[in-house]
Design an enzyme around this catalytic site. Structure first.
Site, PDB file in Angstrom:
ATOM      1  N   ASP A  36       0.843  -1.201   0.000  1.00 29.71           N
ATOM      2  CA  ASP A  36       0.000   0.000   0.000  1.00 29.71           C
ATOM      3  C   ASP A  36       0.877   1.248   0.000  1.00 29.71           C
ATOM      4  OD1 ASP A  36      -2.743  -0.893   0.043  1.00 29.71           O
ATOM      5  OD2 ASP A  36      -2.281  -1.778   1.994  1.00 29.71           O
ATOM      6  N   MET A  38       1.196   5.143  -0.060  1.00 32.49           N
ATOM      7  CA  MET A  38       0.423   6.346   0.284  1.00 32.49           C
ATOM      8  C   MET A  38       1.364   7.548   0.340  1.00 32.49           C
ATOM      9  SD  MET A  38      -1.975   4.799   3.272  1.00 32.49           S
ATOM     10  CE  MET A  38      -2.645   3.130   3.181  1.00 32.49           C
ATOM     11  N   MET A 139     -12.366  -1.154  -3.371  1.00 32.09           N
ATOM     12  CA  MET A 139     -12.077  -0.702  -2.009  1.00 32.09           C
ATOM     13  C   MET A 139     -13.334  -0.875  -1.157  1.00 32.09           C
ATOM     14  SD  MET A 139      -8.957   0.028  -2.228  1.00 32.09           S
ATOM     15  CE  MET A 139      -8.842   0.449  -0.483  1.00 32.09           C
ATOM     16  N   ASP A 177     -10.401  -4.987  -1.025  1.00 32.31           N
ATOM     17  CA  ASP A 177      -9.350  -4.461  -0.149  1.00 32.31           C
ATOM     18  C   ASP A 177      -9.951  -3.587   0.947  1.00 32.31           C
ATOM     19  OD1 ASP A 177      -6.907  -3.666   0.824  1.00 32.31           O
ATOM     20  OD2 ASP A 177      -6.421  -2.331  -0.852  1.00 32.31           O
TER      21      ASP A 177
HETATM   22  C1  DX5 Z   1      -6.310   0.771   2.765  1.00 29.36           C
HETATM   23  C2  DX5 Z   1      -5.366  -0.233   2.151  1.00 29.36           C
HETATM   24  C3  DX5 Z   1      -5.652  -1.663   2.534  1.00 29.36           C
HETATM   25  C4  DX5 Z   1      -5.472  -1.926   3.987  1.00 29.36           C
HETATM   26  C5  DX5 Z   1      -6.020  -3.246   4.367  1.00 29.36           C
HETATM   27  O1  DX5 Z   1      -6.012   2.035   2.289  1.00 29.36           O
HETATM   28  O2  DX5 Z   1      -5.441  -0.161   0.755  1.00 29.36           O
HETATM   29  O3  DX5 Z   1      -4.847  -2.546   1.791  1.00 29.36           O
HETATM   30  O4  DX5 Z   1      -4.158  -1.894   4.355  1.00 29.36           O
HETATM   31  O5  DX5 Z   1      -5.913  -3.357   5.739  1.00 29.36           O
HETATM   32  P1  DX5 Z   1      -7.019  -4.068   6.605  1.00 29.36           P
HETATM   33  O6  DX5 Z   1      -7.089  -5.471   6.116  1.00 29.36           O
HETATM   34  O7  DX5 Z   1      -6.529  -3.937   8.006  1.00 29.36           O
HETATM   35  O8  DX5 Z   1      -8.310  -3.322   6.359  1.00 29.36           O
HETATM   36 ZN    ZN Z   2      -4.485  -1.683  -0.562  1.00 30.06          ZN
END
Ligand code: DX5
Ligand code: ZN
Length: 221
Positions: A36, A38, A139, A177
């Site tokens: 991930d 960011m 998402m 996700d």
């Molecule tokens: C959120 C991410 C996800 C997240 C998933 O922005 O894209 O991949 O890390 O984490 P969990 O499984 O804890 O929701």
């Molecule tokens: Zn993700």
């Protein structure tokens, strides 16, 4: 039905020993790693750059590395992560001024190309993009943080996405996700998902092997 895949999001791993954590979760039965990315701009959090991806690639030569870009702009980082050994790169259409160009860029660099669809983003944005896609990442939380709750309304959207995929290009993988856990993974699979991304649902548990086998049994694997 396509093969079901469980991907571990390293966002919830113990960052102090990331290579060890990654090896452990793969040994425990995860099929791939989800990275991930960011940028503290597209989402209000800051995580990994290509350096981390290439470091993992050196430790894990055969592991499928799935990069989820939550950054704006995407152009430069697509190059960076492809060079760092990513196998698949997904980005959010809102972060691109030319989605087709960026999807083509990813494929040109030898990676699979995906789009990540926020809970509020309409599936209409996929019109005319099907031929350029290898995967869709639905998402089920608002992106930016691990450990959020699965948004139940996304289940219907997963079913709609599955129908669209069946109509337009059945080989496209459908990932989900955010907030995926052993108590909802079966329902998410029933809605049509074939790829399950879990961060806290794996890394915040005591025994990764037990957790992965429970997840697999929920999926009847
Ligand atoms: C959120 C991410 C996800 C997240 C998933 O922005 O894209 O991949 O890390 O984490 P969990 O499984 O804890 O929701
Ligand atoms: Zn993700």
């Amino acid at each position: 039905m396509s093969e079901l895949i469980i991907s571990a999001s390293i966002l919830s791993a113990d960052m102090g020993c990331l290579a060890k954590e990654s090896a452990a979760v793969l040994q425990a039965g995860a099929d791939s790693l989800h990275i991930d990315v960011m940028d503290n701009h597209f989402v209000p959090n800051l995580t990994f750059g290509p350096l981390v991806c290439s470091a993992l690639r050196k430790h894990l030569s055969k592991t499928f590395l799935d990069v989820h870009l939550m950054v704006n702009p995407v152009d430069h980082l697509i190059n960076g992560f492809a060079a760092a050994g990513a196998d698949q790169i997904s980005f959010h259409p809102e972060a691109s001024t030319d989605v087709v160009k960026n999807l083509k860029q990813i494929r040109h660099l030898g990676c699979k190309a995906g789009l990540a669809i926020n809970p509020q983003t309409s599936l209409n944005c996929l019109d005319n993009l099907w031929e350029h896609l290898d995967s869709l990442l639905m998402m089920s939380v608002n992106p930016g943080f691990a450990e959020q709750h699965f948004i139940p309304e996304v289940l219907n959207k997963i079913s709609s996405a599955k129908q669209l995929i069946s109509t337009h290009k059945p080989t496209i993988r459908l990932g989900v996700d955010g907030g995926v856990k052993k108590n909802n993974i079966a329902q998410i699979a029933k809605a049509g998902a074939d790829t399950f991304i879990l961060g806290s649902g794996i890394f915040n548990t005591e025994d990764y092997t037990v957790t992965l086998s429970e997840l697999r049994s929920e999926l009847n694997l």
